[in-house]
Scaffold this motif. Structure first.
Motif, mmCIF file in Angstrom:
data_model
loop_
_atom_site.group_PDB
_atom_site.id
_atom_site.type_symbol
_atom_site.label_atom_id
_atom_site.label_comp_id
_atom_site.label_asym_id
_atom_site.label_seq_id
_atom_site.Cartn_x
_atom_site.Cartn_y
_atom_site.Cartn_z
ATOM 1 N N ASN A 20 8.416 -29.412 80.105
ATOM 2 C CA ASN A 20 7.986 -29.425 78.633
ATOM 3 C C ASN A 20 7.967 -30.683 78.056
ATOM 4 N N ALA A 21 9.083 -31.505 78.173
ATOM 5 C CA ALA A 21 9.121 -32.933 77.586
ATOM 6 C C ALA A 21 7.882 -33.885 78.114
ATOM 7 N N ILE A 22 7.607 -33.786 79.472
ATOM 8 C CA ILE A 22 6.661 -34.520 79.799
ATOM 9 C C ILE A 22 5.193 -33.920 79.409
ATOM 10 N N ARG A 23 5.087 -32.588 79.350
ATOM 11 C CA ARG A 23 3.799 -31.988 78.762
ATOM 12 C C ARG A 23 3.600 -32.676 77.359
ATOM 13 N N ALA A 24 4.613 -32.531 76.518
ATOM 14 C CA ALA A 24 4.468 -32.771 75.258
ATOM 15 C C ALA A 24 4.269 -34.392 75.101
ATOM 16 N N ALA A 25 4.971 -35.063 75.966
ATOM 17 C CA ALA A 25 4.581 -36.740 76.037
ATOM 18 C C ALA A 25 3.301 -37.000 76.364
ATOM 19 N N LEU A 26 2.578 -36.102 77.392
ATOM 20 C CA LEU A 26 1.367 -36.580 77.667
ATOM 21 C C LEU A 26 0.113 -36.060 76.912
ATOM 22 N N ALA A 27 0.652 -34.828 76.176
ATOM 23 C CA ALA A 27 -0.154 -34.524 75.086
ATOM 24 C C ALA A 27 -0.186 -35.415 73.731
ATOM 25 N N GLY A 28 0.947 -35.878 73.585
ATOM 26 C CA GLY A 28 0.850 -37.025 72.693
ATOM 27 C C GLY A 28 0.019 -38.257 73.017
ATOM 28 N N LEU A 29 0.020 -38.506 74.228
ATOM 29 C CA LEU A 29 -0.885 -39.680 74.399
ATOM 30 C C LEU A 29 -2.371 -39.491 74.206
ATOM 31 N N GLY A 30 -2.678 -38.281 73.947
ATOM 32 C CA GLY A 30 -3.911 -37.708 73.571
ATOM 33 C C GLY A 30 -4.835 -37.380 74.917
ATOM 34 N N LEU A 31 -3.852 -37.049 76.056
ATOM 35 C CA LEU A 31 -4.446 -36.782 77.261
ATOM 36 C C LEU A 31 -4.836 -35.149 77.158
ATOM 37 N N PRO A 32 -5.904 -34.826 77.565
ATOM 38 C CA PRO A 32 -6.103 -33.356 77.495
ATOM 39 C C PRO A 32 -5.423 -32.434 78.341
ATOM 40 N N GLU A 33 -5.429 -31.212 78.039
ATOM 41 C CA GLU A 33 -4.605 -30.234 78.898
ATOM 42 C C GLU A 33 -4.865 -30.141 80.307
ATOM 43 N N GLY A 54 1.983 -32.886 89.832
ATOM 44 C CA GLY A 54 0.499 -32.458 90.441
ATOM 45 C C GLY A 54 -0.402 -33.764 90.505
ATOM 46 N N MET A 55 -1.436 -33.586 90.943
ATOM 47 C CA MET A 55 -2.483 -34.422 91.123
ATOM 48 C C MET A 55 -3.048 -34.925 89.723
ATOM 49 N N MET A 56 -3.314 -36.417 89.514
ATOM 50 C CA MET A 56 -3.999 -36.693 87.970
ATOM 51 C C MET A 56 -5.040 -37.596 88.274
ATOM 52 N N ARG A 57 -6.007 -37.814 87.383
ATOM 53 C CA ARG A 57 -7.075 -38.857 87.455
ATOM 54 C C ARG A 57 -6.428 -40.159 87.317
ATOM 55 N N ALA A 58 -6.807 -41.184 87.899
ATOM 56 C CA ALA A 58 -6.381 -42.611 87.829
ATOM 57 C C ALA A 58 -6.318 -43.106 86.434
ATOM 58 N N ASP A 59 -7.426 -42.693 85.527
ATOM 59 C CA ASP A 59 -7.494 -43.139 84.430
ATOM 60 C C ASP A 59 -6.354 -42.763 83.473
ATOM 61 N N ALA A 60 -6.174 -41.489 83.824
ATOM 62 C CA ALA A 60 -4.813 -40.763 83.161
ATOM 63 C C ALA A 60 -3.393 -41.613 83.474
ATOM 64 N N VAL A 61 -3.292 -41.476 84.729
ATOM 65 C CA VAL A 61 -2.239 -42.397 85.139
ATOM 66 C C VAL A 61 -2.173 -43.673 84.724
ATOM 67 N N ALA A 62 -3.273 -44.290 84.476
ATOM 68 C CA ALA A 62 -3.109 -45.751 83.977
ATOM 69 C C ALA A 62 -2.678 -45.762 82.435
ATOM 70 N N LYS A 63 -3.016 -44.651 81.839
ATOM 71 C CA LYS A 63 -2.904 -44.432 80.316
ATOM 72 C C LYS A 63 -1.326 -44.477 80.105
ATOM 73 N N ILE A 64 -0.661 -43.558 81.258
ATOM 74 C CA ILE A 64 0.814 -43.153 81.184
ATOM 75 C C ILE A 64 1.537 -44.393 81.490
ATOM 76 N N ALA A 65 0.955 -45.117 82.446
ATOM 77 C CA ALA A 65 1.814 -46.226 82.937
ATOM 78 C C ALA A 65 1.741 -47.377 81.836
ATOM 79 N N GLU A 66 0.775 -47.240 81.101
ATOM 80 C CA GLU A 66 0.711 -48.379 79.905
ATOM 81 C C GLU A 66 1.780 -47.904 78.736
ATOM 82 N N ALA A 67 1.595 -46.655 78.541
ATOM 83 C CA ALA A 67 2.534 -46.144 77.481
ATOM 84 C C ALA A 67 4.018 -46.386 78.077
#
Length: 76
Positions: A20-33, A54-67
């Motif tokens: 739940n914490a990582i879902r909230a963090a990813l949503a907080g980055l503006g990443l879609p569901e 799970g598998m994530m698109r590279a652009d989403a992972v780049a945004k997570i890494a930046e965060a």
């Protein structure tokens, strides 16, 4: 030897809380569901809590890494 129910419950709660914490963090980055919908709490046969991202698109992972402050290269 099978794990006792309390060990499972404790592991499941820890995994659920972390998922739940990582879902909230990813949503907080503006990443879609669709990015965080595959995040799943898991408990091993010994009661250890894990979170499958799970598998994530590279652009989403780049945004997570930046965060989290990691060096990133632009996705081509």
């Amino acid at each position: 030897m099978p794990m006792d129910m309390q060990t499972y419950r404790d592991g499941r709660k820890a995994a659920d809380d972390a998922a739940n914490a990582i879902r909230a963090a990813l949503a907080g980055l503006g990443l879609p569901e669709r990015v965080w919908a595959n995040v799943r709490p898991m408990v091993t046969h010994s009661g250890k809590p894990y979170v499958h991202l799970g598998m994530m698109r590279a652009d989403a992972v780049a945004k997570i890494a930046e965060a989290v402050g990691a060096e990133t290269k632009p996705v081509e």
